[in-house]
Design an enzyme around this catalytic site. Structure first.
Site, mmCIF file in Angstrom:
data_model
loop_
_atom_site.group_PDB
_atom_site.id
_atom_site.type_symbol
_atom_site.label_atom_id
_atom_site.label_comp_id
_atom_site.label_asym_id
_atom_site.label_seq_id
_atom_site.Cartn_x
_atom_site.Cartn_y
_atom_site.Cartn_z
ATOM 1 N N MET A 148 0.837 -1.212 0.000
ATOM 2 C CA MET A 148 0.000 0.000 0.000
ATOM 3 C C MET A 148 0.872 1.264 0.000
ATOM 4 O O MET A 148 0.893 1.996 0.963
ATOM 5 C CB MET A 148 -0.935 -0.032 1.218
ATOM 6 C CG MET A 148 -1.912 -1.204 1.188
ATOM 7 S SD MET A 148 -2.775 -1.470 2.753
ATOM 8 C CE MET A 148 -1.514 -2.307 3.739
ATOM 9 N N GLN A 207 -10.911 2.871 0.346
ATOM 10 C CA GLN A 207 -10.578 4.195 0.879
ATOM 11 C C GLN A 207 -11.455 5.266 0.229
ATOM 12 O O GLN A 207 -12.063 6.097 0.912
ATOM 13 C CB GLN A 207 -9.103 4.519 0.607
ATOM 14 C CG GLN A 207 -8.098 3.699 1.374
ATOM 15 C CD GLN A 207 -6.675 4.039 0.962
ATOM 16 O OE1 GLN A 207 -6.444 4.641 -0.096
ATOM 17 N NE2 GLN A 207 -5.712 3.662 1.781
ATOM 18 N N THR A 254 2.331 1.618 5.879
ATOM 19 C CA THR A 254 1.575 2.696 5.275
ATOM 20 C C THR A 254 1.136 3.628 6.386
ATOM 21 O O THR A 254 0.893 3.172 7.504
ATOM 22 C CB THR A 254 0.333 2.164 4.529
ATOM 23 O OG1 THR A 254 -0.621 3.210 4.351
ATOM 24 C CG2 THR A 254 -0.346 1.044 5.302
ATOM 25 N N ASN A 255 1.049 4.927 6.090
ATOM 26 C CA ASN A 255 0.485 5.863 7.073
ATOM 27 C C ASN A 255 -1.032 5.831 7.058
ATOM 28 O O ASN A 255 -1.678 5.668 8.089
ATOM 29 C CB ASN A 255 0.958 7.293 6.773
ATOM 30 C CG ASN A 255 2.360 7.579 7.248
ATOM 31 O OD1 ASN A 255 2.596 7.910 8.404
ATOM 32 N ND2 ASN A 255 3.320 7.452 6.345
ATOM 33 N N THR A 256 -1.624 5.972 5.868
ATOM 34 C CA THR A 256 -3.070 6.134 5.755
ATOM 35 C C THR A 256 -3.845 5.006 6.405
ATOM 36 O O THR A 256 -4.844 5.245 7.104
ATOM 37 C CB THR A 256 -3.476 6.264 4.275
ATOM 38 O OG1 THR A 256 -2.878 7.438 3.723
ATOM 39 C CG2 THR A 256 -4.987 6.350 4.127
ATOM 40 N N CYS A 286 3.411 10.223 4.160
ATOM 41 C CA CYS A 286 2.986 9.116 3.309
ATOM 42 C C CYS A 286 4.248 8.364 2.954
ATOM 43 O O CYS A 286 5.278 8.981 2.644
ATOM 44 C CB CYS A 286 2.277 9.640 2.057
ATOM 45 S SG CYS A 286 1.738 8.335 0.948
ATOM 46 N N THR A 287 4.196 7.051 2.984
ATOM 47 C CA THR A 287 5.434 6.278 2.866
ATOM 48 C C THR A 287 6.055 6.330 1.474
ATOM 49 O O THR A 287 7.185 5.883 1.293
ATOM 50 C CB THR A 287 5.197 4.810 3.291
ATOM 51 O OG1 THR A 287 4.079 4.274 2.562
ATOM 52 C CG2 THR A 287 4.919 4.723 4.779
ATOM 53 N N GLU A 288 5.343 6.893 0.484
ATOM 54 C CA GLU A 288 5.929 7.074 -0.846
ATOM 55 C C GLU A 288 6.674 8.397 -1.013
ATOM 56 O O GLU A 288 7.464 8.541 -1.945
ATOM 57 C CB GLU A 288 4.839 7.009 -1.930
ATOM 58 C CG GLU A 288 4.272 5.637 -2.210
ATOM 59 C CD GLU A 288 3.192 5.251 -1.217
ATOM 60 O OE1 GLU A 288 2.903 4.053 -1.090
ATOM 61 O OE2 GLU A 288 2.638 6.154 -0.545
#
Length: 230
Positions: free
Chosen positions: A10, A52, A83-85, A197-199
């Site tokens: 994710m 989501q 993932t953060n979200t 956000c991890t990206e």
């Protein structure tokens, strides 16, 4: 070394970075050919992203809870949600297991608190910037004043994450946009920027803004390695 269960995918681009960083840090600390003991369950992000968007968070939470139960049965000794979200559904995961969940907002809050900072800017998905599960936790547990970009900039930050970074596309045009958004947060008093956000660390980092950057992916990895090796 403890066996860490990782819920990833994710997106796959940030999970690949998690995998690289987890192994690099374990090898750095232990030396030789040592690598991280991991169980990875990587989801189909299209399914999760659709939930989501439609606001079906409970259904998404049950999917991750079921994955959690599988990782526990397979022998995991702790859990990392990459993932953060999706920490919005952390309560679903915690209710499904006796294993500790290494919460990304806690690791981030402790790092910022340890640096003696109070007012921070957050860039992340719209879900993370606009809902209370993340900013509220940072405020209530760590006393942080978290500010986010305005509506148009939030939409643009979100678009870049889903349309580009999650698809392994990194462009100079989007880097310029993120630099401008971060600079605006600094002009509003942010003492640091959370890459929430991890990206995002695939696009920008410490060299792109005049204040300290807290990269949640790297911070989460440090917490996970500490847990695995303690």
């Amino acid at each position: 070394m403890k066996l860490l269960g990782v819920i990833g995918g994710m997106s796959w681009t940030s999970t690949a970075e998690y995998y690289r960083l987890l192994n690099s840090e374990v090898a750095r600390q232990r030396g030789g050919l040592t690598s991280a003991r991991l169980l990875l369950h990587s989801v189909d992000f299209a399914e999760i992203a659709a939930l989501q968007t439609s606001g079906e968070w409970d259904e998404a939470g049950e999917i991750l809870a079921d994955i959690t139960r599988g990782l526990e049965r397979a022998g995991a000794e702790g859990l990392l949600l990459a993932t953060n979200t999706m920490h919005k559904v952390a309560p679903h995961i915690e209710a499904a297991t006796r294993l500790p969940l290494l919460h990304i907002a806690d690791a981030t809050g402790e790092a910022i608190q340890g640096a003696g900072l109070k007012k921070v800017g957050l860039i992340a998905t719209a879900f993370t910037m606009e809902q209370d599960f993340y900013t509220g936790r940072l405020s209530e547990k760590y006393g942080l004043d978290v500010i986010v970009p305005g509506p148009a900039d939030r939409a643009e930050v979100h678009r870049v994450i889903f349309d580009e970074l999650c698809r392994n596309a990194v462009t100079e045009q989007s880097r310029v946009i993120y630099r401008r958004v971060m600079a605006d947060l600094v002009s509003r008093g942010a003492q640091a920027i959370i890459l929430g956000c991890t990206e995002i660390s695939l696009l920008v980092g410490a060299a792109d803004v005049a204040v300290p950057v807290f990269d949640t992916t790297a911070i989460h990895v440090q917490e996970a390695v500490r847990f695995m090796l303690e």
